[in-house]
Scaffold this motif. Structure first.
Motif, PDB file in Angstrom:
ATOM      1  N   MET A   1       8.049  37.001  -8.673  1.00 56.12           N
ATOM      2  CA  MET A   1       8.911  36.251  -8.852  1.00 56.12           C
ATOM      3  C   MET A   1       9.199  35.850 -10.058  1.00 56.12           C
ATOM      4  SD  MET A   1       8.694  32.188  -7.712  1.00 56.12           S
ATOM      5  CE  MET A   1       7.676  31.223  -8.980  1.00 56.12           C
ATOM      6  N   ASP A   2      10.672  35.714  -9.814  1.00 59.17           N
ATOM      7  CA  ASP A   2      11.556  35.418 -11.482  1.00 59.17           C
ATOM      8  C   ASP A   2      12.060  34.589 -11.534  1.00 59.17           C
ATOM      9  OD1 ASP A   2      12.999  35.854 -13.831  1.00 59.17           O
ATOM     10  OD2 ASP A   2      14.820  36.399 -12.646  1.00 59.17           O
ATOM     11  N   ILE A   3      11.034  32.922 -12.553  1.00 61.07           N
ATOM     12  CA  ILE A   3      11.983  32.458 -12.814  1.00 61.07           C
ATOM     13  C   ILE A   3      13.122  31.933 -13.881  1.00 61.07           C
ATOM     14  CG2 ILE A   3      10.743  29.846 -13.628  1.00 61.07           C
ATOM     15  CD1 ILE A   3       8.222  31.514 -12.524  1.00 61.07           C
ATOM     16  N   LYS A   4      14.294  30.893 -13.369  1.00 63.12           N
ATOM     17  CA  LYS A   4      14.971  30.909 -14.684  1.00 63.12           C
ATOM     18  C   LYS A   4      14.783  29.455 -15.050  1.00 63.12           C
ATOM     19  CE  LYS A   4      17.146  34.882 -12.287  1.00 63.12           C
ATOM     20  NZ  LYS A   4      17.494  35.865 -14.321  1.00 63.12           N
ATOM     21  N   ASN A   5      15.418  29.248 -15.856  1.00 60.22           N
ATOM     22  CA  ASN A   5      15.657  27.901 -16.412  1.00 60.22           C
ATOM     23  C   ASN A   5      17.247  27.644 -16.451  1.00 60.22           C
ATOM     24  OD1 ASN A   5      12.853  28.089 -17.600  1.00 60.22           O
ATOM     25  ND2 ASN A   5      13.787  27.538 -19.605  1.00 60.22           N
ATOM     26  N   VAL A   6      17.350  26.183 -15.207  1.00 58.40           N
ATOM     27  CA  VAL A   6      18.714  26.022 -14.893  1.00 58.40           C
ATOM     28  C   VAL A   6      19.431  26.038 -15.941  1.00 58.40           C
ATOM     29  CG1 VAL A   6      20.032  24.561 -13.446  1.00 58.40           C
ATOM     30  CG2 VAL A   6      17.901  25.322 -12.562  1.00 58.40           C
ATOM     31  N   THR A   7      20.671  26.874 -16.283  1.00 57.25           N
ATOM     32  CA  THR A   7      21.777  26.731 -17.365  1.00 57.25           C
ATOM     33  C   THR A   7      22.306  26.899 -16.836  1.00 57.25           C
ATOM     34  OG1 THR A   7      20.840  29.370 -17.549  1.00 57.25           O
ATOM     35  CG2 THR A   7      20.596  27.600 -19.082  1.00 57.25           C
ATOM     36  N   ASN A   8      23.075  27.059 -15.460  1.00 60.98           N
ATOM     37  CA  ASN A   8      23.982  26.934 -14.840  1.00 60.98           C
ATOM     38  C   ASN A   8      24.515  26.219 -13.467  1.00 60.98           C
ATOM     39  OD1 ASN A   8      23.713  28.922 -12.731  1.00 60.98           O
ATOM     40  ND2 ASN A   8      23.699  29.924 -14.465  1.00 60.98           N
ATOM     41  N   THR A   9      25.487  26.169 -12.864  1.00 61.76           N
ATOM     42  CA  THR A   9      25.569  25.318 -11.414  1.00 61.76           C
ATOM     43  C   THR A   9      25.106  26.084 -10.269  1.00 61.76           C
ATOM     44  OG1 THR A   9      27.922  24.462 -12.409  1.00 61.76           O
ATOM     45  CG2 THR A   9      27.442  24.465  -9.971  1.00 61.76           C
ATOM     46  N   ALA A  10      25.077  27.438 -10.199  1.00 60.98           N
ATOM     47  CA  ALA A  10      24.847  28.146  -9.375  1.00 60.98           C
ATOM     48  C   ALA A  10      22.329  27.952  -8.976  1.00 60.98           C
ATOM     49  CB  ALA A  10      25.540  29.138  -9.141  1.00 60.98           C
ATOM     50  N   TRP A  11      22.635  28.244  -9.809  1.00 58.95           N
ATOM     51  CA  TRP A  11      21.480  27.910 -10.263  1.00 58.95           C
ATOM     52  C   TRP A  11      20.296  27.078  -9.923  1.00 58.95           C
ATOM     53  CZ3 TRP A  11      19.762  31.102 -15.234  1.00 58.95           C
ATOM     54  CH2 TRP A  11      20.003  32.375 -15.281  1.00 58.95           C
ATOM     55  N   MET A  12      21.399  25.815  -9.851  1.00 54.61           N
ATOM     56  CA  MET A  12      21.579  24.321  -9.846  1.00 54.61           C
ATOM     57  C   MET A  12      21.241  24.421  -7.983  1.00 54.61           C
ATOM     58  SD  MET A  12      19.954  21.445 -11.610  1.00 54.61           S
ATOM     59  CE  MET A  12      19.018  20.762 -10.452  1.00 54.61           C
ATOM     60  N   ASN A  13      22.216  24.374  -8.218  1.00 55.44           N
ATOM     61  CA  ASN A  13      22.771  24.517  -6.426  1.00 55.44           C
ATOM     62  C   ASN A  13      21.485  25.266  -6.072  1.00 55.44           C
ATOM     63  OD1 ASN A  13      24.996  23.134  -6.424  1.00 55.44           O
ATOM     64  ND2 ASN A  13      26.234  25.151  -6.135  1.00 55.44           N
ATOM     65  N   ASP A  14      21.370  26.688  -5.961  1.00 57.43           N
ATOM     66  CA  ASP A  14      19.765  27.188  -5.688  1.00 57.43           C
ATOM     67  C   ASP A  14      18.168  25.819  -5.444  1.00 57.43           C
ATOM     68  OD1 ASP A  14      20.873  29.352  -4.603  1.00 57.43           O
ATOM     69  OD2 ASP A  14      20.547  30.334  -6.555  1.00 57.43           O
ATOM     70  N   ALA A  15      18.344  25.199  -6.786  1.00 57.57           N
ATOM     71  CA  ALA A  15      16.920  24.706  -6.616  1.00 57.57           C
ATOM     72  C   ALA A  15      17.819  23.493  -5.649  1.00 57.57           C
ATOM     73  CB  ALA A  15      16.893  23.956  -8.172  1.00 57.57           C
ATOM     74  N   TYR A  16      18.293  22.601  -5.420  1.00 55.60           N
ATOM     75  CA  TYR A  16      18.936  22.294  -4.546  1.00 55.60           C
ATOM     76  C   TYR A  16      18.081  22.494  -3.391  1.00 55.60           C
ATOM     77  CZ  TYR A  16      20.748  18.515  -8.360  1.00 55.60           C
ATOM     78  OH  TYR A  16      20.570  17.662  -8.917  1.00 55.60           O
ATOM     79  N   THR A  17      18.680  23.906  -3.262  1.00 56.76           N
ATOM     80  CA  THR A  17      18.576  24.083  -1.685  1.00 56.76           C
ATOM     81  C   THR A  17      17.095  24.635  -1.680  1.00 56.76           C
ATOM     82  OG1 THR A  17      20.642  25.021  -1.407  1.00 56.76           O
ATOM     83  CG2 THR A  17      18.987  26.597  -0.109  1.00 56.76           C
ATOM     84  N   VAL A  18      16.491  24.341  -2.525  1.00 53.33           N
ATOM     85  CA  VAL A  18      14.696  24.849  -2.150  1.00 53.33           C
ATOM     86  C   VAL A  18      14.503  23.317  -1.946  1.00 53.33           C
ATOM     87  CG1 VAL A  18      12.430  26.150  -2.856  1.00 53.33           C
ATOM     88  CG2 VAL A  18      14.331  26.740  -3.137  1.00 53.33           C
ATOM     89  N   ARG A  19      14.611  22.715  -3.299  1.00 58.04           N
ATOM     90  CA  ARG A  19      14.132  20.812  -2.726  1.00 58.04           C
ATOM     91  C   ARG A  19      14.326  20.295  -1.469  1.00 58.04           C
ATOM     92  NH1 ARG A  19      15.913  18.719  -8.560  1.00 58.04           N
ATOM     93  NH2 ARG A  19      15.280  16.700  -6.669  1.00 58.04           N
ATOM     94  N   LYS A  20      15.522  20.671  -1.287  1.00 47.82           N
ATOM     95  CA  LYS A  20      15.703  20.271   0.235  1.00 47.82           C
ATOM     96  C   LYS A  20      15.160  20.454   1.539  1.00 47.82           C
ATOM     97  CE  LYS A  20      20.382  19.092  -1.078  1.00 47.82           C
ATOM     98  NZ  LYS A  20      22.077  19.397  -1.344  1.00 47.82           N
ATOM     99  N   THR A  21      15.010  21.565   1.358  1.00 45.19           N
ATOM    100  CA  THR A  21      14.418  22.333   3.030  1.00 45.19           C
ATOM    101  C   THR A  21      12.991  22.531   2.670  1.00 45.19           C
ATOM    102  OG1 THR A  21      15.979  24.454   2.645  1.00 45.19           O
ATOM    103  CG2 THR A  21      14.103  24.700   3.381  1.00 45.19           C
ATOM    104  N   VAL A  22      12.372  22.110   1.460  1.00 39.60           N
ATOM    105  CA  VAL A  22      10.813  21.287   1.223  1.00 39.60           C
ATOM    106  C   VAL A  22      10.716  19.960   1.606  1.00 39.60           C
ATOM    107  CG1 VAL A  22       8.942  20.827  -0.081  1.00 39.60           C
ATOM    108  CG2 VAL A  22      10.012  23.553   0.154  1.00 39.60           C
ATOM    109  N   PHE A  23      11.295  19.371   0.570  1.00 42.68           N
ATOM    110  CA  PHE A  23      10.803  17.369   0.872  1.00 42.68           C
ATOM    111  C   PHE A  23      12.627  16.716   1.906  1.00 42.68           C
ATOM    112  CE2 PHE A  23       9.803  19.260  -3.603  1.00 42.68           C
ATOM    113  CZ  PHE A  23       8.935  18.643  -3.796  1.00 42.68           C
ATOM    114  N   VAL A  24      13.335  16.751   2.422  1.00 41.67           N
ATOM    115  CA  VAL A  24      13.913  16.428   2.689  1.00 41.67           C
ATOM    116  C   VAL A  24      13.755  17.067   4.710  1.00 41.67           C
ATOM    117  CG1 VAL A  24      16.593  16.211   3.549  1.00 41.67           C
ATOM    118  CG2 VAL A  24      16.036  15.973   1.683  1.00 41.67           C
ATOM    119  N   GLU A  25      14.004  18.427   4.292  1.00 40.33           N
ATOM    120  CA  GLU A  25      13.517  18.943   6.040  1.00 40.33           C
ATOM    121  C   GLU A  25      12.511  19.218   6.082  1.00 40.33           C
ATOM    122  OE1 GLU A  25      15.480  22.592   6.704  1.00 40.33           O
ATOM    123  OE2 GLU A  25      17.848  21.810   5.580  1.00 40.33           O
TER     124      GLU A  25
END
Length: 142
Positions: A1-25
């Protein structure tokens, strides 16, 4: 797994997508509780496998601690050490900032996972977003 320290909007959106899938859904946490006022001031991380986001977390500094938060891995990728990898990455980030301790609020079903990484329970059980948690801490050798 390649871990990125979020520095741009695209990576932030990817982090939100994973979080929403796990925690919200999966866990039925409300979106308002999941995406909160701490997101703009936190450092975020996202883990990728073959370019696809599969893990996410965030980190804040509170008092003497690096506080690990919102640690999650998509269901299809659990059991592949990705949770451990993202936590170790966050711990290294905390150490580079000069901190010697981390803490987190662990869902009680995950206590053994965190204990295996050196975390110790320091609180009674409490509810957060309708899910039982305990506070755990870890100190690093200097």
């Amino acid at each position: 797994m390649d871990i990125k320290n979020v520095t741009n909007t695209a990576w932030m959106n990817d982090a939100y997508t994973v979080r929403k899938t796990v925690f919200v859904e999966e866990q039925n946490v409300s979106l308002e509780e999941e995406i909160d006022e701490n997101d703009p001031v936190a450092t975020h991380f996202v883990g990728y496998v073959q370019g696809e986001p599969v893990a996410a977390s965030r980190l804040r500094f509170t008092g003497d601690y690096g506080k690990l938060e919102r640690i999650c891995v998509l269901q299809a990728y659990r059991g592949s050490s990705f949770g451990k990898q993202i936590i170790l990455h966050m711990e290294e980030f905390v150490k580079r900032q000069g901190y010697t301790k981390t803490k987190l609020h662990a869902q009680t079903h995950a206590l053994q996972f965190y204990e295996a990484l050196g975390y110790k329970v320091v609180s009674e059980e409490f509810m957060d977003a309708g899910i039982p948690h305990k506070t755990m801490v870890k100190a690093f050798l200097s």
